[in-house]
Design a protein around this motif. Structure first.
Motif, PDB file in Angstrom:
ATOM      1  N   GLY A 254       0.834  -1.289   0.002  1.00 20.25           N
ATOM      2  CA  GLY A 254       0.089   0.038  -0.090  1.00 20.25           C
ATOM      3  C   GLY A 254       0.688   1.177  -0.095  1.00 20.25           C
ATOM      4  O   GLY A 254       0.229   2.688   0.052  1.00 20.25           O
ATOM      5  N   TYR A 255       2.254   1.218  -0.111  1.00 23.48           N
ATOM      6  CA  TYR A 255       2.864   2.288   0.045  1.00 23.48           C
ATOM      7  C   TYR A 255       2.630   3.195  -1.274  1.00 23.48           C
ATOM      8  O   TYR A 255       2.913   2.562  -2.469  1.00 23.48           O
ATOM      9  CB  TYR A 255       4.501   2.107  -0.158  1.00 23.48           C
ATOM     10  CG  TYR A 255       5.432   3.244  -0.244  1.00 23.48           C
ATOM     11  CD1 TYR A 255       5.314   4.220   0.748  1.00 23.48           C
ATOM     12  CD2 TYR A 255       6.198   2.978  -1.324  1.00 23.48           C
ATOM     13  CE1 TYR A 255       6.227   5.219   0.729  1.00 23.48           C
ATOM     14  CE2 TYR A 255       7.280   4.225  -1.338  1.00 23.48           C
ATOM     15  CZ  TYR A 255       7.173   5.280  -0.468  1.00 23.48           C
ATOM     16  OH  TYR A 255       7.941   6.424  -0.602  1.00 23.48           O
ATOM     17  N   SER A 256       2.531   4.563  -1.305  1.00 26.65           N
ATOM     18  CA  SER A 256       2.380   5.114  -2.395  1.00 26.65           C
ATOM     19  C   SER A 256       2.404   6.696  -1.897  1.00 26.65           C
ATOM     20  O   SER A 256       2.183   6.929  -0.772  1.00 26.65           O
ATOM     21  CB  SER A 256       0.900   5.052  -2.973  1.00 26.65           C
ATOM     22  OG  SER A 256      -0.214   5.467  -2.111  1.00 26.65           O
ATOM     23  N   ILE A 260       0.906   8.341   1.575  1.00 24.87           N
ATOM     24  CA  ILE A 260       1.775   9.065   2.752  1.00 24.87           C
ATOM     25  C   ILE A 260       0.999  10.410   3.041  1.00 24.87           C
ATOM     26  O   ILE A 260       0.963  10.949   3.824  1.00 24.87           O
ATOM     27  CB  ILE A 260       3.113   9.343   2.087  1.00 24.87           C
ATOM     28  CG1 ILE A 260       3.695   7.635   2.273  1.00 24.87           C
ATOM     29  CG2 ILE A 260       3.939  10.325   2.930  1.00 24.87           C
ATOM     30  CD1 ILE A 260       4.023   7.162   3.424  1.00 24.87           C
ATOM     31  N   LYS A 261       0.552  11.043   1.866  1.00 27.31           N
ATOM     32  CA  LYS A 261      -0.137  12.409   1.870  1.00 27.31           C
ATOM     33  C   LYS A 261      -1.413  12.240   2.867  1.00 27.31           C
ATOM     34  O   LYS A 261      -1.443  13.185   3.823  1.00 27.31           O
ATOM     35  CB  LYS A 261      -0.516  12.619   0.736  1.00 27.31           C
ATOM     36  CG  LYS A 261      -1.320  14.095   0.659  1.00 27.31           C
ATOM     37  CD  LYS A 261      -1.844  14.521  -0.894  1.00 27.31           C
ATOM     38  CE  LYS A 261      -2.435  15.599  -0.947  1.00 27.31           C
ATOM     39  NZ  LYS A 261      -3.049  16.154  -2.192  1.00 27.31           N
ATOM     40  N   SER A 262      -2.102  11.331   2.826  1.00 26.15           N
ATOM     41  CA  SER A 262      -3.062  10.856   3.641  1.00 26.15           C
ATOM     42  C   SER A 262      -2.962  10.968   5.275  1.00 26.15           C
ATOM     43  O   SER A 262      -3.548  11.475   5.825  1.00 26.15           O
ATOM     44  CB  SER A 262      -3.954   9.909   3.379  1.00 26.15           C
ATOM     45  OG  SER A 262      -3.330   8.672   3.863  1.00 26.15           O
ATOM     46  N   ILE A 263      -1.777  10.195   5.643  1.00 26.22           N
ATOM     47  CA  ILE A 263      -1.233  10.242   6.958  1.00 26.22           C
ATOM     48  C   ILE A 263      -0.690  11.478   7.238  1.00 26.22           C
ATOM     49  O   ILE A 263      -1.211  11.903   8.269  1.00 26.22           O
ATOM     50  CB  ILE A 263      -0.163   9.104   6.877  1.00 26.22           C
ATOM     51  CG1 ILE A 263      -0.551   7.762   6.616  1.00 26.22           C
ATOM     52  CG2 ILE A 263       0.416   9.050   8.309  1.00 26.22           C
ATOM     53  CD1 ILE A 263       0.544   6.736   6.620  1.00 26.22           C
ATOM     54  N   ALA A 596       4.329  14.260  15.393  1.00 27.21           N
ATOM     55  CA  ALA A 596       2.932  14.497  15.189  1.00 27.21           C
ATOM     56  C   ALA A 596       2.154  12.966  15.060  1.00 27.21           C
ATOM     57  O   ALA A 596       1.082  13.116  15.489  1.00 27.21           O
ATOM     58  CB  ALA A 596       2.701  15.221  13.905  1.00 27.21           C
ATOM     59  N   TYR A 597       2.703  12.131  14.477  1.00 30.14           N
ATOM     60  CA  TYR A 597       2.036  10.862  14.298  1.00 30.14           C
ATOM     61  C   TYR A 597       1.841  10.317  15.568  1.00 30.14           C
ATOM     62  O   TYR A 597       0.649   9.865  15.762  1.00 30.14           O
ATOM     63  CB  TYR A 597       2.979  10.211  13.087  1.00 30.14           C
ATOM     64  CG  TYR A 597       2.259   8.597  12.923  1.00 30.14           C
ATOM     65  CD1 TYR A 597       1.142   8.328  12.164  1.00 30.14           C
ATOM     66  CD2 TYR A 597       2.673   7.545  13.923  1.00 30.14           C
ATOM     67  CE1 TYR A 597       0.494   7.153  12.236  1.00 30.14           C
ATOM     68  CE2 TYR A 597       2.340   6.221  13.691  1.00 30.14           C
ATOM     69  CZ  TYR A 597       1.015   6.081  12.854  1.00 30.14           C
ATOM     70  OH  TYR A 597       0.465   4.825  12.927  1.00 30.14           O
ATOM     71  N   HIS A 598       2.710  10.337  16.453  1.00 28.87           N
ATOM     72  CA  HIS A 598       2.790   9.577  17.410  1.00 28.87           C
ATOM     73  C   HIS A 598       1.629  10.309  18.459  1.00 28.87           C
ATOM     74  O   HIS A 598       0.885   9.472  19.056  1.00 28.87           O
ATOM     75  CB  HIS A 598       4.128   9.273  18.365  1.00 28.87           C
ATOM     76  CG  HIS A 598       4.898   8.388  17.884  1.00 28.87           C
ATOM     77  ND1 HIS A 598       4.843   7.037  17.764  1.00 28.87           N
ATOM     78  CD2 HIS A 598       6.295   8.503  17.291  1.00 28.87           C
ATOM     79  CE1 HIS A 598       5.869   6.252  17.242  1.00 28.87           C
ATOM     80  NE2 HIS A 598       6.678   7.388  16.930  1.00 28.87           N
ATOM     81  N   MET A 614       1.150   0.598  14.162  1.00 30.37           N
ATOM     82  CA  MET A 614       2.298   0.251  13.485  1.00 30.37           C
ATOM     83  C   MET A 614       2.292   0.306  11.971  1.00 30.37           C
ATOM     84  O   MET A 614       3.362   0.639  11.078  1.00 30.37           O
ATOM     85  CB  MET A 614       2.822  -1.142  13.836  1.00 30.37           C
ATOM     86  CG  MET A 614       3.170  -1.520  15.366  1.00 30.37           C
ATOM     87  SD  MET A 614       4.103  -0.078  16.193  1.00 30.37           S
ATOM     88  CE  MET A 614       5.687  -0.498  15.551  1.00 30.37           C
ATOM     89  N   ASN A 615       1.112  -0.027  11.138  1.00 34.19           N
ATOM     90  CA  ASN A 615       1.158  -0.133  10.043  1.00 34.19           C
ATOM     91  C   ASN A 615       1.718   1.063   9.255  1.00 34.19           C
ATOM     92  O   ASN A 615       2.510   1.301   8.503  1.00 34.19           O
ATOM     93  CB  ASN A 615      -0.016  -0.580   9.429  1.00 34.19           C
ATOM     94  CG  ASN A 615      -0.451  -1.932   9.549  1.00 34.19           C
ATOM     95  OD1 ASN A 615       0.545  -2.857   9.855  1.00 34.19           O
ATOM     96  ND2 ASN A 615      -1.880  -2.446   9.793  1.00 34.19           N
ATOM     97  N   ASP A 616       0.807   2.318   9.608  1.00 34.08           N
ATOM     98  CA  ASP A 616       1.184   3.322   9.272  1.00 34.08           C
ATOM     99  C   ASP A 616       2.496   3.902   9.669  1.00 34.08           C
ATOM    100  O   ASP A 616       3.236   4.780   8.866  1.00 34.08           O
ATOM    101  CB  ASP A 616       0.069   4.671   9.575  1.00 34.08           C
ATOM    102  CG  ASP A 616      -1.126   4.635   8.719  1.00 34.08           C
ATOM    103  OD1 ASP A 616      -1.137   3.626   7.916  1.00 34.08           O
ATOM    104  OD2 ASP A 616      -2.260   5.168   8.905  1.00 34.08           O
TER     105      ASP A 616
END
Length: 748
Positions: A254-256, A260-263, A596-598, A614-616
């Protein structure tokens, strides 16, 4: 000259005859001749000649058994592996069987069989020795450490005796191979080469589907949550092979660009939505200042300093089920736990692998995504930079420093910290270390107090300091070292030697506890708002088992904090990749892609280690370290820095000739300071932090000298000012020219 060489040649010839004589006598003995003429020998040779393919089956099993015996230091446990883990045992044997098929491509099958078999035996021996000194088994990543190993002969990691034994064993092995290559038999009447080649290729190809099938059926696994246990459960050869083949990160499903933009957009939306958190900040009188907010703390001159401290092998022994101590060895740590935020820290390693705990704490990324036992600081960070909390805090105007009382090049730290965006690194080469642990193999940690203060004084404004200790480092002696240790220890159910080891360790962390008090007192005396986060990088190398620790988890250490600006106490268990982000969140610092993700996923209640969490994170980590860096396209972009080694200038003030030596006076000299004369290093004697000396014969009037702080592999970390040698006894010779002679003649 011919006579000399003739005598040397005769000497070696005579020596060869002396060595050769007993071997010739043995070869011609009746017993040997009887054996070679016996039916048993002839039958044995026939088996290996006519049925070599089938004979490789028991040979493969035997080699696996020997490797497990060596790795486990126990014949009984090796037998247990065969009985209790039959599937992995047979698969490990099949792997060796496939490797042995290479012999069919050559006529010298015996030589190749010996060569391949000895490779596996040598791997087993190496792992056997490694596991005598640490918990983590030998893996492919350790090969990246050879350069570090070769610079540490006769040290804590690699003794001179071990080096000599290794060299002798290697020479003997090479001699045996040379003799076998010269005198060994050749196979006759072999099948066509193309048939043998097809067989070998088919066997090697079969490894992939076999591995996939066994992994999918649960007999084998592709990931070791516990590296040491993984090697024990699935075999050393399989474990080592996975460390060779499963390095780095594979492209996640699913890497694209859009993913990444959505995350990044989700993280940014969360940060934008955060309301200012109100803290009840205590004033100098200990009373509340009212509704002072994190935003107000985090502006102008009030940005708190942030110190993250890695405590080598630090373990709260009150959580050890069998240990009794005469008094609390870490009273100050327990005071911190009672009054400031604390919790258990889930680390990625057990007993060794400090740099992986370090990688996670500084980057917020997970080592679980790399190959088993891989040290990213020795692999991918050699090639690319990575986002870290140093980058995040740079954006907020922080100066970033590292202080460590071990070598700057070990674990390739100088390079790795540069790739992480730090400003300065004060390694042991920059520190005037004079105090060591009772065994004399590790510096005490008190030197880090001055090193930290110097780093913070070197820049204006707020500082982020990462401090690494070593005083608690193993190994721990199984004999008495201190005649009257401060803390008496009783290790119930353990041997006398193990009791001595625990007593030595407990007294080291007792000293570390006192160091922590002095360290925090020094920070507090600066009168600056400061947050300190301290954590144990892994449990000590003591062979602890899960039923011997209160948590039941060998991957849990402790973290504890201190601050002087009234941050509320909120206890929480965290992983190393979450820890810094959690506290930056409490300080109102939300910038940075990984940070920011964490903060977002923790706020959403997602649990560390789960797929939801963990996936993202895997996608972001792959993108930053191996992918197209879409993260930097839609988020914040970071770059490596040209790290400066040390923060204080090394200076030469004056120098004198005295008693056959040239004494150099200055500042910031250490045991790793070396004098260079006209650019060439000369033997240097460390006298003190202000004095070095060299032989008077190594310099002369007019030479230019410098003092360099030297790391391993002759790395120049820092260089002093240039100083011109002046020899008071030097007198210039009178040189008479033709013009002088003419003038003298005219005068006469």
């Amino acid at each position: 000259m011919k006579k000399i060489f003739g005598k040397i040649g005769a000497f070696f010839k005579q020596g060869r005859q002396i060595i050769k004589k007993p071997f010739v006598a043995l070869a011609n003995s009746k017993a040997v001749k009887w054996y070679f003429d016996s039916k048993f020998h002839k039958g044995w040779i026939k088996l290996w000649t006519d049925y070599a393919f089938w004979m490789h089956i028991p040979l493969s099993m035997l080699l696996v058994f020997i490797m497990e015996w060596l790795s486990r230091h126990s014949l009984v446990q090796a037998c247990g592996f065969v009985v209790d883990h039959t599937g992995p045992f047979l698969f490990n044997s099949y792997c060796i069987f496939v490797a042995l098929s290479i012999v069919f491509l050559s006529r010298r099958r015996g030589w190749w069989r010996l060569f391949i078999s000895m490779i596996f035996i040598i791997l087993g021996i190496i792992n056997c020795i490694i596991l005598l000194n640490r918990v983590s088994p030998f893996g492919y990543t350790d090969l990246y450490m050879i350069s570090d190993l070769l610079t540490m002969q006769d040290s804590n990691y690699f003794s001179a005796t071990q080096a000599i034994i290794s060299i002798i064993a290697l020479i003997i092995y090479i001699i045996i191979l040379v003799i076998y290559a010269k005198f060994g038999p050749k196979k006759k009447d072999v099948k066509p080469f193309w048939q043998r080649l097809v067989l070998v290729i088919a066997l090697f190809i079969s490894l992939y589907p076999t591995t996939i099938f066994l992994r999918s059926s649960g007999v084998m696994t592709s990931y070791f949550g516990n590296l040491s246990q993984g090697y024990l459960d699935y075999g050393y050869l399989y474990g080592f092979s996975t460390s060779v083949l499963d390095r780095g990160m594979n492209r996640p499903f699913g890497y694209s660009d859009s993913k990444i933009k959505s995350i990044i957009e989700a993280d940014q939306a969360y940060v934008d939505s955060i309301q200012t958190t109100t803290y009840d900040i205590a004033g100098e009188d200990g009373q509340s200042d009212g509704n002072l907010t994190v935003t107000e703390i985090d502006t102008g001159d009030n940005k708190p300093n942030i110190v993250v401290m890695l405590l080598e092998s630090f373990y709260d022994v009150s959580e050890c089920e069998f240990l009794e101590t005469s008094e609390d060895p870490i009273p100050f740590v327990h005071y911190l736990e009672d009054n400031y935020s604390t919790g258990h820290c889930i680390v990625p390693v057990v007993g060794a692998g400090t740099c992986n705990s370090e990688f996670e704490i500084l980057t917020g990324l997970s080592c679980n995504f790399f190959g088993p036992g891989e040290y990213p600081q020795k692999t991918i960070l050699k090639e690319t930079d990575v986002e870290s909390y140093a980058d995040v805090l740079h954006d907020d105007g922080y100066a970033t420093h590292i202080v460590h009382n071990n070598g700057g090049n070990f674990y390739s730290r100088a390079n790795a910290f540069s790739m992480m965006g730090f400003d300065t690194f004060s390694s042991k080469e920059m520190l005037d270390i004079t105090e060591y642990t009772p065994l004399g193999n590790w510096p005490t940690d008190d030197i880090l107090i001055g090193g930290t203060m110097d780093a913070m004084d070197s820049t204006a404004g707020s500082d982020f300091v990462y401090t690494i200790t070593v005083e608690g480092h193993g190994s721990y002696p199984t004999y008495p070292v201190e005649t009257d240790p401060a803390i008496k220890v009783k290790a119930n159910g353990k041997t006398e030697g193990e009791n001595y080891a625990w007593e030595y360790y407990v007294n080291r962390i007792y000293n570390v506890d006192d160091f922590l008090k002095q360290y925090i007192d020094a920070l507090d005396s600066r009168g600056e708002d400061t947050l300190v986060i301290m954590f144990g990088d892994h449990l000590p190398t003591m062979g602890l088992t899960e039923d011997e620790v209160a948590t039941g988890d060998l991957y849990q250490t402790k973290y504890f904090t201190w601050n002087n600006f009234g941050m509320p106490k909120e206890d929480k268990d965290l992983t190393t990749y979450q820890l810094v982000s959690e506290y930056l969140n409490r300080l109102g610092i939300h910038n940075g892609n990984i940070n920011a993700y964490h903060q977002r996923v923790m706020a959403e209640g997602k649990k560390y280690g789960t797929g939801d969490y963990m996936n993202d994170l895997r996608l972001l980590q792959y993108d930053i370290m191996y992918g197209n860096r879409y993260t930097y396209k839609y988020g914040t972009s970071y770059k490596p820095t040209e790290i400066e080694m040390g923060v204080l200038d090394v200076t030469i003030d004056k120098a004198y000739f005295f008693n056959g030596r040239y004494h150099i006076y200055g500042e910031q000299f250490t045991k790793w300071s070396k004098v260079f004369v006209n650019g060439e290093q000369v033997p240097t004697k460390y006298e003190s932090g202000q004095v070095l000396s060299i032989k008077a014969s190594d310099v002369k009037n007019g030479d230019i000298i410098t003092v360099c702080q030297m790391g391993s592999s002759d790395t120049v970390f820092r260089e002093s000012n240039k100083y011109v040698v002046v020899d008071p006894s030097y007198a210039e010779e009178d040189i008479v020219t033709e013009e002088d002679e003419e003038e003298e003649s005219a005068d006469n």
